[in-house]
Design a protein around this motif. Structure first.
Motif, PDB file in Angstrom:
ATOM      1  N   SER A  32     -37.104  54.029 -53.320  1.00  0.00           N
ATOM      2  CA  SER A  32     -35.896  54.345 -54.086  1.00  0.00           C
ATOM      3  C   SER A  32     -34.751  54.508 -53.105  1.00  0.00           C
ATOM      4  CB  SER A  32     -36.063  55.638 -54.876  1.00  0.00           C
ATOM      5  OG  SER A  32     -36.998  55.463 -55.906  1.00  0.00           O
ATOM      6  N   GLU A  33     -33.681  53.758 -53.326  1.00  0.00           N
ATOM      7  CA  GLU A  33     -32.520  53.792 -52.428  1.00  0.00           C
ATOM      8  C   GLU A  33     -31.241  53.840 -53.239  1.00  0.00           C
ATOM      9  OE1 GLU A  33     -34.240  50.910 -48.883  1.00  0.00           O
ATOM     10  OE2 GLU A  33     -33.060  49.999 -50.479  1.00  0.00           O
ATOM     11  N   VAL A  34     -30.203  54.370 -52.621  1.00  0.00           N
ATOM     12  CA  VAL A  34     -28.856  54.274 -53.175  1.00  0.00           C
ATOM     13  C   VAL A  34     -28.083  53.330 -52.278  1.00  0.00           C
ATOM     14  CG1 VAL A  34     -26.712  55.511 -53.687  1.00  0.00           C
ATOM     15  CG2 VAL A  34     -28.921  56.595 -54.168  1.00  0.00           C
ATOM     16  N   TRP A  35     -27.581  52.263 -52.865  1.00  0.00           N
ATOM     17  CA  TRP A  35     -26.780  51.299 -52.124  1.00  0.00           C
ATOM     18  C   TRP A  35     -25.318  51.630 -52.380  1.00  0.00           C
ATOM     19  CZ3 TRP A  35     -28.926  45.649 -51.908  1.00  0.00           C
ATOM     20  CH2 TRP A  35     -30.264  45.682 -51.538  1.00  0.00           C
ATOM     21  N   GLY A  36     -24.659  52.121 -51.346  1.00  0.00           N
ATOM     22  CA  GLY A  36     -23.251  52.478 -51.448  1.00  0.00           C
ATOM     23  C   GLY A  36     -22.353  51.260 -51.327  1.00  0.00           C
ATOM     24  N   ALA A  37     -21.058  51.515 -51.312  1.00  0.00           N
ATOM     25  CA  ALA A  37     -20.064  50.433 -51.271  1.00  0.00           C
ATOM     26  C   ALA A  37     -20.219  49.574 -50.018  1.00  0.00           C
ATOM     27  CB  ALA A  37     -18.658  51.011 -51.359  1.00  0.00           C
ATOM     28  N   GLU A  38     -20.525  50.188 -48.875  1.00  0.00           N
ATOM     29  CA  GLU A  38     -20.647  49.408 -47.640  1.00  0.00           C
ATOM     30  C   GLU A  38     -21.779  48.388 -47.744  1.00  0.00           C
ATOM     31  OE1 GLU A  38     -20.760  52.803 -47.583  1.00  0.00           O
ATOM     32  OE2 GLU A  38     -18.769  53.247 -46.819  1.00  0.00           O
ATOM     33  N   LYS A  39     -22.939  48.846 -48.228  1.00  0.00           N
ATOM     34  CA  LYS A  39     -24.084  47.949 -48.330  1.00  0.00           C
ATOM     35  C   LYS A  39     -23.832  46.857 -49.373  1.00  0.00           C
ATOM     36  CE  LYS A  39     -29.077  48.055 -48.184  1.00  0.00           C
ATOM     37  NZ  LYS A  39     -30.233  48.899 -47.983  1.00  0.00           N
ATOM     38  N   LEU A  40     -23.167  47.206 -50.474  1.00  0.00           N
ATOM     39  CA  LEU A  40     -22.859  46.199 -51.502  1.00  0.00           C
ATOM     40  C   LEU A  40     -21.831  45.189 -51.002  1.00  0.00           C
ATOM     41  CD1 LEU A  40     -22.820  48.425 -54.709  1.00  0.00           C
ATOM     42  CD2 LEU A  40     -24.560  46.742 -54.039  1.00  0.00           C
ATOM     43  N   LEU A  41     -20.838  45.657 -50.236  1.00  0.00           N
ATOM     44  CA  LEU A  41     -19.862  44.719 -49.665  1.00  0.00           C
ATOM     45  C   LEU A  41     -20.540  43.767 -48.690  1.00  0.00           C
ATOM     46  CD1 LEU A  41     -16.806  47.082 -49.152  1.00  0.00           C
ATOM     47  CD2 LEU A  41     -16.889  45.042 -50.615  1.00  0.00           C
ATOM     48  N   ASP A  42     -21.489  44.282 -47.907  1.00  0.00           N
ATOM     49  CA  ASP A  42     -22.244  43.434 -46.991  1.00  0.00           C
ATOM     50  C   ASP A  42     -23.080  42.421 -47.775  1.00  0.00           C
ATOM     51  OD1 ASP A  42     -23.301  42.663 -44.390  1.00  0.00           O
ATOM     52  OD2 ASP A  42     -25.160  43.625 -45.065  1.00  0.00           O
ATOM     53  N   LEU A  43     -23.711  42.877 -48.852  1.00  0.00           N
ATOM     54  CA  LEU A  43     -24.503  41.977 -49.695  1.00  0.00           C
ATOM     55  C   LEU A  43     -23.633  40.888 -50.301  1.00  0.00           C
ATOM     56  CD1 LEU A  43     -27.123  41.225 -51.220  1.00  0.00           C
ATOM     57  CD2 LEU A  43     -26.428  42.864 -52.975  1.00  0.00           C
ATOM     58  N   LYS A  44     -22.419  41.236 -50.670  1.00  0.00           N
ATOM     59  CA  LYS A  44     -21.524  40.266 -51.317  1.00  0.00           C
ATOM     60  C   LYS A  44     -21.156  39.119 -50.380  1.00  0.00           C
ATOM     61  CE  LYS A  44     -17.692  40.121 -54.485  1.00  0.00           C
ATOM     62  NZ  LYS A  44     -16.711  40.833 -55.249  1.00  0.00           N
ATOM     63  N   THR A  45     -21.251  39.327 -49.081  1.00  0.00           N
ATOM     64  CA  THR A  45     -20.986  38.229 -48.142  1.00  0.00           C
ATOM     65  C   THR A  45     -22.133  37.219 -48.123  1.00  0.00           C
ATOM     66  OG1 THR A  45     -21.949  39.400 -46.250  1.00  0.00           O
ATOM     67  CG2 THR A  45     -19.578  39.705 -46.648  1.00  0.00           C
ATOM     68  N   ARG A  46     -23.344  37.676 -48.501  1.00  0.00           N
ATOM     69  CA  ARG A  46     -24.507  36.783 -48.506  1.00  0.00           C
ATOM     70  C   ARG A  46     -24.814  36.221 -49.885  1.00  0.00           C
ATOM     71  NH1 ARG A  46     -26.164  41.147 -45.932  1.00  0.00           N
ATOM     72  NH2 ARG A  46     -27.747  41.721 -47.458  1.00  0.00           N
TER      73      ARG A  46
END
Length: 190
Positions: free
Chosen positions: A98-112
């Motif tokens: 179980s993880e919480v993906w914050g804005a930084e991780k989601l912004l990084d994901l959006k690049t991929r």
């Protein structure tokens, strides 16, 4: 002939699905099938035990009531993600993550794994303003403001103090700063 039906999902569900699919694809390694959608906070359940809960804010709720047109402007702030890590053979190892993906991780994901809407923002960046208004009637020659002569709202925005809408206590801080600005104006120009 097979039974056919159409399902129209609300706008916020469609926006959240964009993010949920990208997250599920990231943790599963390939695009899993969507099994169900539910919950007050959109929760997407995918094949293989991947669950993505997408937290979004409709920024239009903060638009003044008189301002038109209104449009739904959802932004995602973070996601709760639950999944089973995979062994090389592709079977669950029994321990759910179980993880919480914050804005930084989601912004990084959006690049991929690109998606168009919703945008990703930090929850602290959603701002509001406390306005400091002063009576401007005296500046234009009125000795006093007379509501009977339709001068009731004759004021101008003197200054404003921004606050983070979802940071607890920040609105109170902004109100105190605004009151100090107003007190300073009244003391100097009184």
């Amino acid at each position: 002939m097979a039974n056919q039906f159409k399902v129209n999902f609300p706008f916020h569900i469609r926006m959240g699905a964009n993010v949920a699919y990208a997250v599920a694809e990231e943790v599963a390694g390939s695009r899993p099938d969507l099994l169900s959608i539910g919950g007050e906070i959109p929760t997407f359940r995918f094949q293989g035990g991947v669950v993505v809960k997408v937290y979004m804010v409709n920024l239009d709720q903060f638009t003044e009531s008189w301002r038109t047109p209104h449009s739904k402007d959802f932004v995602v702030t973070h996601c709760e993600v639950r999944y089973y890590p995979r062994w090389v053979a592709g079977y669950p190892d029994g321990n759910k993550v179980s993880e919480v993906w914050g804005a930084e991780k989601l912004l990084d994901l959006k690049t991929r794994r690109q998606w168009h809407d919703p945008r990703v923002v930090h929850i602290a960046s959603i701002k509001g303003s406390v306005g400091v208004f002063i009576n401007a009637a005296a500046d234009t020659g009125y000795i006093s403001v007379d509501p009977e002569k339709n001068q009731d709202g004759y004021s101008i925005l003197y200054d404003k103090v921004e606050y983070a809408r979802f940071v607890e206590g920040d609105l109170d801080r902004a109100k105190e700063e605004a009151q100090k600005l107003l007190d300073g104006h009244l003391t100097v120009n009184g």
